[in-house]
Scaffold this active site. Structure first.
Site, short mmCIF file in Angstrom:
data_model
loop_
_atom_site.label_atom_id
_atom_site.label_comp_id
_atom_site.label_asym_id
_atom_site.label_seq_id
_atom_site.Cartn_x
_atom_site.Cartn_y
_atom_site.Cartn_z
N GLU A 139 16.39 -4.17 -10.29
CA GLU A 139 15.96 -3.56 -11.37
C GLU A 139 16.87 -2.29 -11.59
O GLU A 139 16.76 -1.53 -10.80
CB GLU A 139 14.60 -3.30 -11.26
CG GLU A 139 14.02 -2.16 -12.39
CD GLU A 139 12.49 -1.73 -11.86
OE1 GLU A 139 11.73 -2.50 -11.31
OE2 GLU A 139 12.26 -0.48 -12.26
N GLU A 171 -14.97 -0.61 -10.16
CA GLU A 171 -13.73 -0.15 -10.05
C GLU A 171 -13.80 1.18 -9.33
O GLU A 171 -14.67 1.93 -9.77
CB GLU A 171 -12.92 0.07 -11.50
CG GLU A 171 -11.93 0.91 -11.51
CD GLU A 171 -10.90 0.33 -10.47
OE1 GLU A 171 -10.31 -0.83 -10.41
OE2 GLU A 171 -10.21 1.27 -9.51
N HIS A 226 5.09 -3.15 -4.47
CA HIS A 226 4.76 -4.62 -4.58
C HIS A 226 4.11 -5.26 -3.67
O HIS A 226 4.54 -6.32 -2.93
CB HIS A 226 6.15 -5.74 -4.77
CG HIS A 226 6.75 -5.21 -6.61
ND1 HIS A 226 8.16 -5.57 -6.65
CD2 HIS A 226 6.24 -4.55 -7.46
CE1 HIS A 226 8.39 -5.12 -7.73
NE2 HIS A 226 7.38 -4.33 -8.10
N ASN A 278 9.32 -8.97 -9.96
CA ASN A 278 8.26 -7.89 -9.98
C ASN A 278 7.03 -8.71 -10.38
O ASN A 278 6.84 -9.95 -11.07
CB ASN A 278 8.52 -6.92 -11.32
CG ASN A 278 9.75 -6.39 -11.37
OD1 ASN A 278 10.89 -7.25 -11.56
ND2 ASN A 278 9.82 -4.90 -11.33
P1 FDA Z 1 -4.11 -3.89 -8.66
O1 FDA Z 1 -3.56 -3.11 -7.75
O2 FDA Z 1 -3.50 -3.89 -9.85
O3 FDA Z 1 -5.80 -3.66 -8.89
C1 FDA Z 1 -6.53 -3.39 -7.82
C2 FDA Z 1 -7.65 -2.48 -8.29
O4 FDA Z 1 -8.88 -2.49 -7.70
C3 FDA Z 1 -7.31 -1.00 -8.44
O5 FDA Z 1 -7.90 -0.53 -9.87
C4 FDA Z 1 -8.12 -0.48 -7.41
O6 FDA Z 1 -8.47 1.08 -7.50
C5 FDA Z 1 -9.51 -1.13 -7.38
N1 FDA Z 1 -9.93 -1.20 -5.82
C6 FDA Z 1 -9.26 -1.30 -4.61
N2 FDA Z 1 -10.17 -1.32 -3.82
C7 FDA Z 1 -11.47 -1.33 -4.26
C8 FDA Z 1 -12.74 -1.22 -3.76
N3 FDA Z 1 -12.98 -1.35 -2.25
N4 FDA Z 1 -13.69 -1.18 -4.70
C9 FDA Z 1 -13.48 -1.03 -6.03
N5 FDA Z 1 -12.35 -1.09 -6.68
C10 FDA Z 1 -11.29 -1.07 -5.76
N6 FDA Z 1 4.75 -4.95 -11.26
C11 FDA Z 1 5.59 -5.70 -12.27
O7 FDA Z 1 5.32 -7.05 -12.28
N7 FDA Z 1 6.28 -4.92 -12.93
C12 FDA Z 1 6.60 -3.67 -12.84
O8 FDA Z 1 7.27 -3.11 -13.66
C13 FDA Z 1 6.03 -3.03 -11.92
N8 FDA Z 1 6.11 -1.46 -11.54
C14 FDA Z 1 5.44 -0.79 -10.87
C15 FDA Z 1 5.55 0.52 -10.54
C16 FDA Z 1 4.53 1.26 -9.72
C17 FDA Z 1 4.87 2.74 -9.56
C18 FDA Z 1 3.48 0.29 -9.00
C19 FDA Z 1 2.71 1.21 -8.15
C20 FDA Z 1 3.62 -0.99 -9.18
C21 FDA Z 1 4.51 -1.54 -9.73
N9 FDA Z 1 4.19 -2.99 -9.99
C22 FDA Z 1 4.81 -3.73 -11.05
C23 FDA Z 1 3.20 -4.04 -9.31
C24 FDA Z 1 2.09 -4.24 -9.98
O9 FDA Z 1 1.38 -3.03 -10.52
C25 FDA Z 1 1.09 -4.55 -8.75
O10 FDA Z 1 1.63 -5.98 -8.46
C26 FDA Z 1 -0.29 -5.09 -9.57
O11 FDA Z 1 -0.86 -4.13 -9.89
C27 FDA Z 1 -1.01 -5.93 -8.53
O12 FDA Z 1 -2.12 -6.45 -9.40
P2 FDA Z 1 -3.62 -6.77 -8.53
O13 FDA Z 1 -4.59 -7.45 -9.59
O14 FDA Z 1 -3.15 -7.44 -7.49
O15 FDA Z 1 -4.36 -5.78 -8.14
#
Ligand code: FDA
Length: 502
Positions: A356, A35, A441, A479
């Site tokens: 929302e 991570e 998203h 979401n």
């Molecule tokens: P996610 O983005 O969660 O995880 C990816 C991880 O990989 C991160 O920790 C990142 O640091 C790491 N990473 C990236 N590149 C890397 C690399 N090269 N090497 C090592 N690590 C690396 N959704 C929902 O369903 N309900 C909600 O209420 C909300 N609200 C919301 C608010 C806000 C402010 C945000 C920013 C987002 C939301 N979302 C949401 C969206 C939701 O959080 C999002 O869809 C998911 O976290 C995506 O999950 P993933 O598993 O795709 O990746």
């Protein structure tokens, strides 16, 4: 680099990654998770893990000198953002030409910063977006499993009707009803029992203290408390933080080597490691996983990857807007940060929108109703590899965002008309009434059934898998994290049964 080798390597620790790590660990497979963010387990000098939204510090954002909150202004004044010192903070804003993407950084990915809304998509739309996925299995088995594992719960409707903390939702519900629109309760992973104790003065306030986008100090069932805790509990999963995966290459024996930079809290690369693995699971999110594969393909390391890579990217039709209420329609100085209600007009075939009802906890009465609308925007962008910057870039035009705005405008014009209210012009910069230049998203880039097979196996790289939001083709209508979690459960179950079978 050193001669590290692990049977399974997982990149990232968001939803897709966390599910995958748990199921690999349970199957007895030694698994290493890399991570790029930090582990949020050590309080700062103020005794808190995360900083507050009201006084953000270095912990708020990923290597910035100033915070970049989505709502930067109020009455046209830049009062929200603050100068900070660079640090691996928990929220990142990835800026492309016409679109910014907010993502979480740290062990738990987006679960550390998001609004916690855990929504099952409309079945017909799910099937339209992911036609090759057996919807019956998803709705009978994997969505319920994901909800259980994530600790999804719902606000007590009796408390909801009486508490000052959700007056803002009740006001928006009334205005929607005046326009003939349906509202629904939305489940969440925030512990509503804890929230009620916050309100009663029996627990330290988190959702009732404005905490959300820079992390919740209490109450939220983020992945580090659910899937990732269970993964570590198997004894087979290890997590390495502040490790950014950069390159992937294939060995003659069919195994893979990932090159990762280890950074310190100033962002300096302090070591570069080569980690060998038999199988590689990408869970770096839509942007992160797609970038790793694009770079691998276009640098020649994995030349056989699909030409579909990078395509099918979308914003889930995200657009934010705000309305100004009449003086008698107070929304309350006190607002919980966890959304619990949405305007559900998705079944309106002429203009499907799921909006929302979002909090805007400023600590004083502002008469604003805020919304994050999810629209059915068929526009798709393309991520591509830019060799000059060694990074992914996004082809996405303002016209593609306008499709989301037009859909949201139809719904909110109707609400404004029936309530004799207007939009707010001062919140998003440039006198804009719709914030269409950022998304929470990001979805797509390694779309299921195109850049991968129907279970996330990457085409052209046997033994490499995509587990995260990159699989979803740009839109899911709600979401997305519940869908991402459920899909990851479905995919890893198949991969364990077939690819690990002797
Ligand atoms: P996610 O983005 O969660 O995880 C990816 C991880 O990989 C991160 O920790 C990142 O640091 C790491 N990473 C990236 N590149 C890397 C690399 N090269 N090497 C090592 N690590 C690396 N959704 C929902 O369903 N309900 C909600 O209420 C909300 N609200 C919301 C608010 C806000 C402010 C945000 C920013 C987002 C939301 N979302 C949401 C969206 C939701 O959080 C999002 O869809 C998911 O976290 C995506 O999950 P993933 O598993 O795709 O990746």
């Amino acid at each position: 680099g050193s001669a590290d080798h692990t049977p399974a390597l997982v990149i990232g620790s968001g939803y897709g990654a966390a599910v995958t790590a748990l199921r690999l660990g349970e199957a007895g497979i030694p698994t290493l998770v890399l991570e790029m963010g930090r582990l949020w387990d050590t309080p700062g000098p103020d005794g808190k893990l995360f900083c507050t939204t009201g006084s953000p510090d270095h912990r708020s954002m990923w290597f910035r000198t100033r915070t970049e909150a989505p709502l930067a202004q109020f009455l046209w004044l830049d009062v929200v953002n603050k100068d900070i010192s660079p640090y691996p903070g928990v929220l990142d804003r990835v800026r492309f030409d016409s679109m910014s993407v907010y993502v979480g950084r740290g062990v738990g990915g987006g679960s550390l910063v998001n609004g916690g809304m855990a929504v099952v998509p409309q079945r017909a739309y799910f099937s339209e977006m992911l036609p090759n996925v057996d919807a019956a299995a998803m709705y009978d088995r994997y969505f319920p499993l994901a909800r259980r594992m994530l600790g999804v719960n719902t606000v007590d409707p009796v408390w909801f009707e009486s508490t000052e903390w959700y007056r803002f939702s009740r006001v928006s519900r009334k205005h929607a009803a005046n326009a003939g629109l349906r509202t629904v309760f939305v489940p969440n992973v925030y512990d509503f029992g804890y929230m009620q104790r916050e309100a009663a003065g029996q627990a330290v306030r988190s959702a009732l203290a404005g905490e959300v986008i820079y992390g919740n100090n209490h109450g939220k069932r983020s992945l580090d408390r659910t899937y990732l805790a269970a993964a570590l509990g198997t004894g087979n999963v290890t997590v390495e933080t502040l490790h950014r995966a950069r390159a992937v290459r294939r060995q003659p024996d069919g195994t893979y080597v990932v090159t990762a930079d280890r950074i310190d809290t100033t962002g300096k690369v302090v070591a570069t490691r080569d980690i060998g693995c038999t199988r590689l699971f990408l869970g770096a999110g839509s942007l992160g996983s797609t970038e790793l594969l694009l770079r691998a393909r276009d640098s020649g390391a994995l030349p056989d990857l699909s030409e579909h890579l990078g395509t099918g990217w979308g914003t889930n039709g995200n657009v934010m807007t705000a309305r100004a209420n009449h003086i008698w329609d107070t929304v309350g100085a006190n607002q919980a940060t966890m959304p619990v209600m949405g305007i559900d007009d998705w079944s309106n075939a002429a203009n499907p929108v799921f909006a929302e009802i979002a909090p805007l906890p400023m600590g004083f009465e502002h008469w604003i109703s805020l919304y994050l609308a999810i629209t059915r925007n068929p526009e798709r962008g393309t991520l591509y590899y830019d060799a000059a910057t060694d990074a992914a870039r996004l082809r996405w035009t303002p016209a593609q965002s306008r499709v989301s705005v037009d859909a949201a405008r139809k719904l909110f014009d109707r609400i404004n008309l029936r309530n004799a209210t207007i939009y707010r012009y001062d919140l998003f910069g440039g006198n804009k009434t719709f914030a269409d230049d950022f998304t929470y998203h990001p979805l797509g880039g390694c779309v299921l059934g195109r850049a991968t097979d129907d279970h996330g196996r990457v085409r052209g790289a046997p033994g490499v898998y995509v587990t995260d939001g990159a699989l979803v083709p740009g839109s899911i209508g709600v979401n997305p994290f519940l869908t991402i979690t459920a899909l990851a459960e479905r995919n890893i179950e198949r991969v364990l049964a077939e690819d690990y079978a002797r």
